[in-house]
Design a protein around this motif. Structure first.
Motif, PDB file in Angstrom:
ATOM      1  N   GLY A  29       0.801  -1.220   0.000  1.00 50.69           N
ATOM      2  CA  GLY A  29       0.000   0.000   0.000  1.00 50.69           C
ATOM      3  C   GLY A  29       0.831   1.266   0.000  1.00 50.69           C
ATOM      4  O   GLY A  29       0.301   2.363  -0.183  1.00 50.69           O
ATOM      5  N   ASP A  30       2.139   1.143   0.197  1.00 47.81           N
ATOM      6  CA  ASP A  30       3.037   2.299   0.222  1.00 47.81           C
ATOM      7  C   ASP A  30       3.656   2.576  -1.147  1.00 47.81           C
ATOM      8  O   ASP A  30       4.493   3.463  -1.263  1.00 47.81           O
ATOM      9  CB  ASP A  30       4.166   2.069   1.227  1.00 47.81           C
ATOM     10  N   ARG A  31       3.263   1.782  -2.148  1.00 57.14           N
ATOM     11  CA  ARG A  31       3.874   1.918  -3.476  1.00 57.14           C
ATOM     12  C   ARG A  31       2.802   2.202  -4.521  1.00 57.14           C
ATOM     13  O   ARG A  31       1.640   1.843  -4.364  1.00 57.14           O
ATOM     14  CB  ARG A  31       4.597   0.626  -3.846  1.00 57.14           C
ATOM     15  N   LEU A  32       3.219   2.821  -5.606  1.00 59.91           N
ATOM     16  CA  LEU A  32       2.373   2.974  -6.782  1.00 59.91           C
ATOM     17  C   LEU A  32       2.562   1.722  -7.626  1.00 59.91           C
ATOM     18  O   LEU A  32       3.688   1.258  -7.799  1.00 59.91           O
ATOM     19  CB  LEU A  32       2.768   4.214  -7.585  1.00 59.91           C
ATOM     20  N   GLY A  62      -5.361   9.072   0.255  1.00 57.91           N
ATOM     21  CA  GLY A  62      -5.023   8.077   1.272  1.00 57.91           C
ATOM     22  C   GLY A  62      -4.434   8.693   2.513  1.00 57.91           C
ATOM     23  O   GLY A  62      -4.338   9.906   2.674  1.00 57.91           O
ATOM     24  N   GLY A  63      -4.004   7.832   3.406  1.00 55.93           N
ATOM     25  CA  GLY A  63      -3.494   8.292   4.677  1.00 55.93           C
ATOM     26  C   GLY A  63      -2.022   8.657   4.695  1.00 55.93           C
ATOM     27  O   GLY A  63      -1.551   9.231   5.648  1.00 55.93           O
ATOM     28  N   GLY A  64      -1.276   8.332   3.654  1.00 56.32           N
ATOM     29  CA  GLY A  64       0.152   8.616   3.701  1.00 56.32           C
ATOM     30  C   GLY A  64       0.771   8.665   2.317  1.00 56.32           C
ATOM     31  O   GLY A  64       0.098   8.503   1.302  1.00 56.32           O
ATOM     32  N   ALA A  65       2.059   8.893   2.307  1.00 59.57           N
ATOM     33  CA  ALA A  65       2.798   8.995   1.052  1.00 59.57           C
ATOM     34  C   ALA A  65       2.961   7.613   0.414  1.00 59.57           C
ATOM     35  O   ALA A  65       3.071   6.605   1.118  1.00 59.57           O
ATOM     36  CB  ALA A  65       4.161   9.618   1.306  1.00 59.57           C
ATOM     37  N   ARG A  66       2.958   7.598  -0.912  1.00 59.72           N
ATOM     38  CA  ARG A  66       3.212   6.371  -1.670  1.00 59.72           C
ATOM     39  C   ARG A  66       4.298   6.687  -2.693  1.00 59.72           C
ATOM     40  O   ARG A  66       4.396   7.801  -3.191  1.00 59.72           O
ATOM     41  CB  ARG A  66       1.951   5.900  -2.396  1.00 59.72           C
ATOM     42  N   LEU A  67       5.105   5.681  -3.024  1.00 61.32           N
ATOM     43  CA  LEU A  67       6.269   5.883  -3.878  1.00 61.32           C
ATOM     44  C   LEU A  67       6.212   5.023  -5.127  1.00 61.32           C
ATOM     45  O   LEU A  67       5.834   3.853  -5.066  1.00 61.32           O
ATOM     46  CB  LEU A  67       7.545   5.535  -3.095  1.00 61.32           C
ATOM     47  N   GLY A  68       6.622   5.603  -6.238  1.00 62.40           N
ATOM     48  CA  GLY A  68       6.864   4.880  -7.477  1.00 62.40           C
ATOM     49  C   GLY A  68       8.249   5.265  -7.971  1.00 62.40           C
ATOM     50  O   GLY A  68       8.699   6.394  -7.753  1.00 62.40           O
ATOM     51  N   ASP A 104       1.328  11.176  -3.584  1.00 68.66           N
ATOM     52  CA  ASP A 104       1.850  10.125  -4.450  1.00 68.66           C
ATOM     53  C   ASP A 104       3.122  10.687  -5.061  1.00 68.66           C
ATOM     54  O   ASP A 104       3.109  11.784  -5.623  1.00 68.66           O
ATOM     55  CB  ASP A 104       0.851   9.765  -5.549  1.00 68.66           C
ATOM     56  N   LEU A 105       4.214   9.959  -4.954  1.00 70.03           N
ATOM     57  CA  LEU A 105       5.519  10.423  -5.420  1.00 70.03           C
ATOM     58  C   LEU A 105       6.042   9.489  -6.498  1.00 70.03           C
ATOM     59  O   LEU A 105       5.902   8.275  -6.382  1.00 70.03           O
ATOM     60  CB  LEU A 105       6.519  10.443  -4.267  1.00 70.03           C
ATOM     61  N   VAL A 106       6.681  10.071  -7.508  1.00 74.77           N
ATOM     62  CA  VAL A 106       7.418   9.280  -8.485  1.00 74.77           C
ATOM     63  C   VAL A 106       8.828   9.849  -8.538  1.00 74.77           C
ATOM     64  O   VAL A 106       9.027  11.010  -8.921  1.00 74.77           O
ATOM     65  CB  VAL A 106       6.767   9.302  -9.886  1.00 74.77           C
ATOM     66  N   LEU A 107       9.788   9.039  -8.133  1.00 77.32           N
ATOM     67  CA  LEU A 107      11.192   9.412  -8.207  1.00 77.32           C
ATOM     68  C   LEU A 107      11.720   8.901  -9.537  1.00 77.32           C
ATOM     69  O   LEU A 107      11.678   7.699  -9.803  1.00 77.32           O
ATOM     70  CB  LEU A 107      11.970   8.794  -7.039  1.00 77.32           C
TER      71      LEU A 107
END
Length: 141
Positions: A29-32, A62-68, A104-107
């Motif tokens: 749930g913490d990832r894209l 959502g409740g928190g940051a997610r990473l891709g 939602d973050l994409v690095l």
């Protein structure tokens, strides 16, 4: 034919006391995952640019940051290097996640990286940490 090694869920490092901090784990749930999730972040058109990486972001429900992570083969030719950069990105995200806003973050690797030498690791981690810090500051204002 019997398996050489079997492990029960209770033997996983996450369940053994003191071996890993559950706050630092990276769950599904913490990832894209889907292309639509990545596209939504890119279409939001908010980005912070670092020396080698770009951090695209958009608020989520959502409740928190997610990473891709997007590490193109064109910019990091060897699989060893691409995997190293992804590990460093996930590690930086895990350590900073508690202070990050619900985005939602994409690095994305934006500039070529030549090798997986000793200089690559601190350079990449410093750049990623700086981007996450700038995101925290931007969200606070």
């Amino acid at each position: 034919m019997p398996r050489a090694v079997t492990a029960s869920p209770s033997d996983s490092p996450r369940s053994l006391p003191g071996l890993t901090d559950p706050r630092l784990s990276l769950e599904s749930g913490d990832r894209l995952h889907t292309a639509a999730e990545f596209s939504a972040v890119f279409n939001h058109r908010r980005v912070l640019r670092g020396e080698r990486f770009d951090l695209h972001y958009r608020p989520n429900e959502g409740g928190g940051a997610r990473l891709g992570l997007v590490i193109a083969k064109k910019l990091a030719r060897r699989a060893v290097l691409r995997n190293l950069l992804k590990r460093l990105g996930r590690e930086a995200f895990r350590h900073a996640r508690a202070e990050l806003p619900a985005f939602d973050l994409v690095l994305r690797l934006a500039k070529p990286v030549a090798s997986a030498g000793r200089a690559t690791r601190p350079m990449a981690r410093t750049d990623i940490d700086a981007l996450l810090q700038r995101l925290r500051e931007r969200a606070a204002t």
